[in-house]
Design a protein around this motif. Structure first.
Motif, PDB file in Angstrom:
ATOM      1  N   GLY A   8      47.990  36.082  35.788  1.00  0.00           N
ATOM      2  CA  GLY A   8      47.456  37.017  34.813  1.00  0.00           C
ATOM      3  C   GLY A   8      46.300  36.471  34.002  1.00  0.00           C
ATOM      4  O   GLY A   8      45.628  37.223  33.305  1.00  0.00           O
ATOM      5  N   GLN A   9      46.060  35.163  34.073  1.00  0.00           N
ATOM      6  CA  GLN A   9      44.923  34.591  33.356  1.00  0.00           C
ATOM      7  C   GLN A   9      43.679  34.650  34.233  1.00  0.00           C
ATOM      8  O   GLN A   9      43.757  34.881  35.431  1.00  0.00           O
ATOM      9  N   GLY A  10      42.539  34.402  33.639  1.00  0.00           N
ATOM     10  CA  GLY A  10      41.268  34.400  34.352  1.00  0.00           C
ATOM     11  C   GLY A  10      40.392  35.549  33.896  1.00  0.00           C
ATOM     12  O   GLY A  10      40.830  36.455  33.180  1.00  0.00           O
ATOM     13  N   ARG A  11      39.144  35.490  34.316  1.00  0.00           N
ATOM     14  CA  ARG A  11      38.151  36.488  33.929  1.00  0.00           C
ATOM     15  C   ARG A  11      37.953  37.478  35.069  1.00  0.00           C
ATOM     16  O   ARG A  11      37.579  37.102  36.182  1.00  0.00           O
ATOM     17  N   ALA A  12      38.196  38.761  34.804  1.00  0.00           N
ATOM     18  CA  ALA A  12      38.043  39.801  35.821  1.00  0.00           C
ATOM     19  C   ALA A  12      36.563  40.034  36.099  1.00  0.00           C
ATOM     20  O   ALA A  12      35.753  40.124  35.179  1.00  0.00           O
ATOM     21  N   LEU A  13      36.230  40.119  37.382  1.00  0.00           N
ATOM     22  CA  LEU A  13      34.864  40.387  37.829  1.00  0.00           C
ATOM     23  C   LEU A  13      34.876  41.628  38.713  1.00  0.00           C
ATOM     24  O   LEU A  13      35.724  41.745  39.600  1.00  0.00           O
ATOM     25  N   GLU A  14      33.971  42.534  38.500  1.00  0.00           N
ATOM     26  CA  GLU A  14      33.799  43.674  39.397  1.00  0.00           C
ATOM     27  C   GLU A  14      32.611  43.367  40.291  1.00  0.00           C
ATOM     28  O   GLU A  14      31.490  43.210  39.809  1.00  0.00           O
ATOM     29  N   LEU A  15      32.867  43.245  41.569  1.00  0.00           N
ATOM     30  CA  LEU A  15      31.841  42.870  42.528  1.00  0.00           C
ATOM     31  C   LEU A  15      31.756  43.946  43.605  1.00  0.00           C
ATOM     32  O   LEU A  15      32.721  44.679  43.829  1.00  0.00           O
ATOM     33  N   PRO A  16      30.628  44.065  44.303  1.00  0.00           N
ATOM     34  CA  PRO A  16      30.483  45.100  45.330  1.00  0.00           C
ATOM     35  C   PRO A  16      31.589  45.022  46.385  1.00  0.00           C
ATOM     36  O   PRO A  16      31.795  43.972  46.997  1.00  0.00           O
ATOM     37  N   GLY A  17      32.330  46.106  46.543  1.00  0.00           N
ATOM     38  CA  GLY A  17      33.336  46.203  47.594  1.00  0.00           C
ATOM     39  C   GLY A  17      34.594  45.389  47.387  1.00  0.00           C
ATOM     40  O   GLY A  17      35.418  45.297  48.280  1.00  0.00           O
ATOM     41  N   ARG A  18      34.765  44.781  46.210  1.00  0.00           N
ATOM     42  CA  ARG A  18      35.937  43.963  45.966  1.00  0.00           C
ATOM     43  C   ARG A  18      36.083  43.726  44.470  1.00  0.00           C
ATOM     44  O   ARG A  18      35.177  43.976  43.702  1.00  0.00           O
ATOM     45  N   SER A  19      37.219  43.221  44.091  1.00  0.00           N
ATOM     46  CA  SER A  19      37.384  42.760  42.717  1.00  0.00           C
ATOM     47  C   SER A  19      37.795  41.300  42.791  1.00  0.00           C
ATOM     48  O   SER A  19      38.310  40.834  43.808  1.00  0.00           O
ATOM     49  N   ALA A  20      37.555  40.587  41.721  1.00  0.00           N
ATOM     50  CA  ALA A  20      37.876  39.165  41.717  1.00  0.00           C
ATOM     51  C   ALA A  20      38.305  38.749  40.327  1.00  0.00           C
ATOM     52  O   ALA A  20      37.915  39.364  39.328  1.00  0.00           O
ATOM     53  N   VAL A  21      39.108  37.709  40.282  1.00  0.00           N
ATOM     54  CA  VAL A  21      39.468  37.068  39.029  1.00  0.00           C
ATOM     55  C   VAL A  21      39.026  35.620  39.147  1.00  0.00           C
ATOM     56  O   VAL A  21      39.448  34.907  40.063  1.00  0.00           O
ATOM     57  N   GLU A  22      38.125  35.217  38.264  1.00  0.00           N
ATOM     58  CA  GLU A  22      37.678  33.829  38.249  1.00  0.00           C
ATOM     59  C   GLU A  22      38.708  33.031  37.467  1.00  0.00           C
ATOM     60  O   GLU A  22      38.884  33.226  36.269  1.00  0.00           O
ATOM     61  N   LEU A  23      39.415  32.175  38.167  1.00  0.00           N
ATOM     62  CA  LEU A  23      40.510  31.412  37.590  1.00  0.00           C
ATOM     63  C   LEU A  23      40.035  30.103  36.972  1.00  0.00           C
ATOM     64  O   LEU A  23      40.573  29.667  35.952  1.00  0.00           O
ATOM     65  N   VAL A  24      39.061  29.484  37.614  1.00  0.00           N
ATOM     66  CA  VAL A  24      38.564  28.167  37.209  1.00  0.00           C
ATOM     67  C   VAL A  24      37.061  28.147  37.445  1.00  0.00           C
ATOM     68  O   VAL A  24      36.593  28.580  38.495  1.00  0.00           O
ATOM     69  N   SER A  25      36.300  27.642  36.485  1.00  0.00           N
ATOM     70  CA  SER A  25      34.851  27.467  36.625  1.00  0.00           C
ATOM     71  C   SER A  25      34.344  26.805  35.352  1.00  0.00           C
ATOM     72  O   SER A  25      35.129  26.517  34.447  1.00  0.00           O
ATOM     73  N   ALA A  26      33.052  26.613  35.264  1.00  0.00           N
ATOM     74  CA  ALA A  26      32.487  26.088  34.024  1.00  0.00           C
ATOM     75  C   ALA A  26      32.771  27.061  32.877  1.00  0.00           C
ATOM     76  O   ALA A  26      33.116  26.656  31.774  1.00  0.00           O
ATOM     77  N   ALA A  27      32.647  28.376  33.164  1.00  0.00           N
ATOM     78  CA  ALA A  27      32.887  29.391  32.137  1.00  0.00           C
ATOM     79  C   ALA A  27      34.374  29.570  31.835  1.00  0.00           C
ATOM     80  O   ALA A  27      34.738  29.964  30.739  1.00  0.00           O
ATOM     81  N   GLU A  28      35.228  29.291  32.794  1.00  0.00           N
ATOM     82  CA  GLU A  28      36.679  29.430  32.641  1.00  0.00           C
ATOM     83  C   GLU A  28      37.315  28.051  32.602  1.00  0.00           C
ATOM     84  O   GLU A  28      37.796  27.543  33.610  1.00  0.00           O
ATOM     85  N   GLY A  29      37.241  27.396  31.485  1.00  0.00           N
ATOM     86  CA  GLY A  29      37.915  26.118  31.306  1.00  0.00           C
ATOM     87  C   GLY A  29      37.028  24.888  31.344  1.00  0.00           C
ATOM     88  O   GLY A  29      37.512  23.776  31.192  1.00  0.00           O
ATOM     89  N   GLY A  30      35.730  25.072  31.604  1.00  0.00           N
ATOM     90  CA  GLY A  30      34.819  23.938  31.608  1.00  0.00           C
ATOM     91  C   GLY A  30      34.949  23.033  32.821  1.00  0.00           C
ATOM     92  O   GLY A  30      34.627  21.851  32.751  1.00  0.00           O
ATOM     93  N   ARG A  36      38.544  31.443  42.746  1.00  0.00           N
ATOM     94  CA  ARG A  36      38.685  32.884  42.494  1.00  0.00           C
ATOM     95  C   ARG A  36      39.787  33.469  43.364  1.00  0.00           C
ATOM     96  O   ARG A  36      39.968  33.062  44.507  1.00  0.00           O
ATOM     97  N   ARG A  37      40.464  34.470  42.803  1.00  0.00           N
ATOM     98  CA  ARG A  37      41.363  35.312  43.598  1.00  0.00           C
ATOM     99  C   ARG A  37      40.598  36.608  43.850  1.00  0.00           C
ATOM    100  O   ARG A  37      40.162  37.280  42.910  1.00  0.00           O
ATOM    101  N   VAL A  38      40.397  36.927  45.124  1.00  0.00           N
ATOM    102  CA  VAL A  38      39.574  38.073  45.509  1.00  0.00           C
ATOM    103  C   VAL A  38      40.460  39.115  46.188  1.00  0.00           C
ATOM    104  O   VAL A  38      41.272  38.782  47.051  1.00  0.00           O
ATOM    105  N   THR A  39      40.274  40.370  45.802  1.00  0.00           N
ATOM    106  CA  THR A  39      41.017  41.482  46.391  1.00  0.00           C
ATOM    107  C   THR A  39      40.019  42.446  47.022  1.00  0.00           C
ATOM    108  O   THR A  39      39.104  42.932  46.346  1.00  0.00           O
ATOM    109  N   ILE A  40      40.212  42.698  48.314  1.00  0.00           N
ATOM    110  CA  ILE A  40      39.357  43.636  49.051  1.00  0.00           C
ATOM    111  C   ILE A  40      40.228  44.819  49.448  1.00  0.00           C
ATOM    112  O   ILE A  40      41.200  44.656  50.193  1.00  0.00           O
TER     113      ILE A  40
END
Length: 139
Positions: A8-30, A36-40
């Motif tokens: 349930g944590q992470g930043r939701a992203l709306e991307l063409p043809g799919r949705s994604a949750v960025e779980l870890v990155s510079a923006a998500e936790g440094g 990412r968890r990607v749903t198509i």
């Protein structure tokens, strides 16, 4: 620094043809990597489909979690399903399609802190099929 990213944590992203949750990155936790968890969703013909894309300068590792699909590069198509791992070479155009009845879910891993900086989605045409001109003829 070790961490647990709870469901349930992470930043939701709306991307063409799919949705994604960025779980870890510079923006998500440094972090200096991205996950990412990607749903198509199933292909239905409505709404924008997912076109090919590429990641310049970084590889991608994809773990298919649920539902059957197809992974496509300019040179080949592979059927994929739960438990399959896909290794994508840096800069290689690719796309994952959902050919199953439910949502295709994957976990995607990248050795970069800012995935958007190295990703491009230049076209909406499937990888491996010739692009067509305005009159429908192949270019």
């Amino acid at each position: 620094m070790s961490a647990v990213i709870a469901a349930g944590q992470g930043r939701a992203l709306e991307l063409p043809g799919r949705s994604a949750v960025e779980l870890v990155s510079a923006a998500e936790g440094g972090y200096d990597v991205t996950a990412r968890r990607v749903t198509i969703p199933p292909e239905s013909g409505s709404g924008p489909g997912r076109g090919p894309h590429r990641h310049d300068g970084c590889a991608e590792i994809i773990l298919i979690v649920s539902v059957a699909g197809e992974f496509t590069t300019p040179s080949r198509n592979w059927p994929v399903g739960p438990g399959d791992v896909i290794v994508v070479s840096p800069g290689e155009p690719h796309q994952t399609r959902n050919t199953g009845p439910g949502d295709l879910v994957s976990l995607c891993f990248f050795p970069v802190p800012d995935l958007a900086a190295v990703t491009s989605e230049p076209a909406r045409e499937p990888v491996g099929e010739p692009a067509s001109g305005p009159d429908g003829a192949a270019r």
